[in-house]
Design an enzyme around this catalytic site. Sequence first.
Site, PDB file in Angstrom:
ATOM      1  N   ARG A 180     142.396  86.044   1.944  1.00  0.00           N
ATOM      2  CA  ARG A 180     142.758  87.051   0.948  1.00  0.00           C
ATOM      3  C   ARG A 180     142.538  86.565  -0.471  1.00  0.00           C
ATOM      4  O   ARG A 180     142.835  87.291  -1.420  1.00  0.00           O
ATOM      5  CB  ARG A 180     144.225  87.352   1.123  1.00  0.00           C
ATOM      6  CG  ARG A 180     144.573  88.807   1.252  1.00  0.00           C
ATOM      7  CD  ARG A 180     146.041  88.823   1.529  1.00  0.00           C
ATOM      8  NE  ARG A 180     146.611  90.106   1.513  1.00  0.00           N
ATOM      9  CZ  ARG A 180     146.989  90.756   2.618  1.00  0.00           C
ATOM     10  NH1 ARG A 180     146.770  90.258   3.804  1.00  0.00           N
ATOM     11  NH2 ARG A 180     147.576  91.903   2.504  1.00  0.00           N
TER      12      ARG A 180
ATOM     13  N   LYS B 172     143.341  97.909   9.082  1.00  0.00           N
ATOM     14  CA  LYS B 172     142.967  96.615   9.698  1.00  0.00           C
ATOM     15  C   LYS B 172     143.761  96.383  10.993  1.00  0.00           C
ATOM     16  O   LYS B 172     143.195  96.063  12.031  1.00  0.00           O
ATOM     17  CB  LYS B 172     143.224  95.451   8.713  1.00  0.00           C
ATOM     18  CG  LYS B 172     142.436  95.571   7.411  1.00  0.00           C
ATOM     19  CD  LYS B 172     142.641  94.363   6.513  1.00  0.00           C
ATOM     20  CE  LYS B 172     144.053  94.214   5.978  1.00  0.00           C
ATOM     21  NZ  LYS B 172     144.516  95.344   5.135  1.00  0.00           N
TER      22      LYS B 172
ATOM     23  N   ARG C  56     150.837  96.220  -4.445  1.00  0.00           N
ATOM     24  CA  ARG C  56     149.949  95.616  -3.442  1.00  0.00           C
ATOM     25  C   ARG C  56     148.497  96.015  -3.690  1.00  0.00           C
ATOM     26  O   ARG C  56     147.583  95.211  -3.520  1.00  0.00           O
ATOM     27  CB  ARG C  56     150.371  96.058  -2.033  1.00  0.00           C
ATOM     28  CG  ARG C  56     151.652  95.376  -1.584  1.00  0.00           C
ATOM     29  CD  ARG C  56     152.244  96.063  -0.382  1.00  0.00           C
ATOM     30  NE  ARG C  56     151.411  95.995   0.795  1.00  0.00           N
ATOM     31  CZ  ARG C  56     151.525  96.826   1.837  1.00  0.00           C
ATOM     32  NH1 ARG C  56     152.443  97.770   1.829  1.00  0.00           N
ATOM     33  NH2 ARG C  56     150.736  96.697   2.867  1.00  0.00           N
TER      34      ARG C  56
ATOM     35  N   ARG D 261     153.648 105.115   6.932  1.00  0.00           N
ATOM     36  CA  ARG D 261     153.579 104.240   8.113  1.00  0.00           C
ATOM     37  C   ARG D 261     154.974 103.906   8.638  1.00  0.00           C
ATOM     38  O   ARG D 261     155.911 103.694   7.871  1.00  0.00           O
ATOM     39  CB  ARG D 261     152.852 102.937   7.759  1.00  0.00           C
ATOM     40  CG  ARG D 261     152.890 101.921   8.906  1.00  0.00           C
ATOM     41  CD  ARG D 261     151.982 100.750   8.698  1.00  0.00           C
ATOM     42  NE  ARG D 261     152.213 100.074   7.428  1.00  0.00           N
ATOM     43  CZ  ARG D 261     151.441  99.108   6.956  1.00  0.00           C
ATOM     44  NH1 ARG D 261     150.372  98.736   7.642  1.00  0.00           N
ATOM     45  NH2 ARG D 261     151.719  98.544   5.815  1.00  0.00           N
TER      46      ARG D 261
ATOM     47  N   ARG E 201     158.353  99.353   6.711  1.00  0.00           N
ATOM     48  CA  ARG E 201     158.273  98.007   6.126  1.00  0.00           C
ATOM     49  C   ARG E 201     158.797  98.038   4.694  1.00  0.00           C
ATOM     50  O   ARG E 201     158.557  99.003   3.972  1.00  0.00           O
ATOM     51  CB  ARG E 201     156.809  97.525   6.142  1.00  0.00           C
ATOM     52  CG  ARG E 201     156.427  96.867   7.444  1.00  0.00           C
ATOM     53  CD  ARG E 201     154.960  96.546   7.576  1.00  0.00           C
ATOM     54  NE  ARG E 201     154.288  96.008   6.405  1.00  0.00           N
ATOM     55  CZ  ARG E 201     152.996  95.667   6.383  1.00  0.00           C
ATOM     56  NH1 ARG E 201     152.258  95.794   7.477  1.00  0.00           N
ATOM     57  NH2 ARG E 201     152.439  95.211   5.287  1.00  0.00           N
TER      58      ARG E 201
END
Length: 217
Positions: A86, A13, A169, A125, A158
């Site tokens: 969400r 996203k 998640r 990431r 992160r």
Amino acid sequence: MVIVLLGPPGAGKGTQCKRIVEKYKLVHLSSGDILRNHRTKETELGKKAAEYMDSGKLVPDQLIIEMMVGAIESAKGNCVLDGFPRTVVQAGELDKELSRKEKKIDAIVDLVIDDGILERRLTGRRSCPACNAIYHIDTLKPKAEGVCDKCGSKLVQRTDDKPQVVKQRLQTYHQQTAAVVGYYADNGRKILDIDAEKSVDEVAALITAKLDGLKAK
Ligand code: AP5
């Protein structure tokens, strides 16, 4: 113009929004980036959100809705929403807020992808805490290891990209967020499904083709 970009954690996203905002001259409103900014500044909202974010759970609706309504107002309703709504409650409140402003969602894009791929994308990431640029240790390396190409800041992993939080998640997504697609379908909204397993450039081309197709109608 208001575009909503849906999809599970790691679907791309943020990566795709950076391209969409350039092409369509919109403001990128990422609920995750806004929350992380609050955390860096140690605001009351940032302190309240931290525990939920670090455990892979959703921040309570009321806090998020207030934050995002303010952000949409600042963007004068010309935005791409990344990570919001969400929950079905958030989706309902977004509709009400836009209709109060005599606006509506112009396009809903859903990035469709398998969970197995997401784990690899998220744990690999690396993010820039200063300008929010996104990298990957295998597929999108910065020019100098650990340094942001765009602003020179040190890249970080992160806290919620650690494997055990990633699993939570994904579970949270399936339990609470996947229903947002159903909410829009039940309300007769057209959802633009995109195969998000393809390369970044291919996904961007698919999104652009669908959005341009809508504009041409
Ligand atoms: P948030 O920051 O929104 O996280 P997320 O939705 O989990 O999404 P991500 O940012 O992790 O992934 P992405 O889809 O943007 O993927 P990206 O482009 O970076 O939210 C964080 C937390 O905040 C939540 O858990 C929650 O606690 C809270 N929160 C936020 N919004 C909330 C809300 N509305 N309500 C309640 N709580 C909320 O890409 C990922 C990686 O893959 C990158 O390394 C990238 O380089 C790579 N990649 C991307 N596309 C491709 C591709 N096509 N091929 C190969 N690699 C790719």
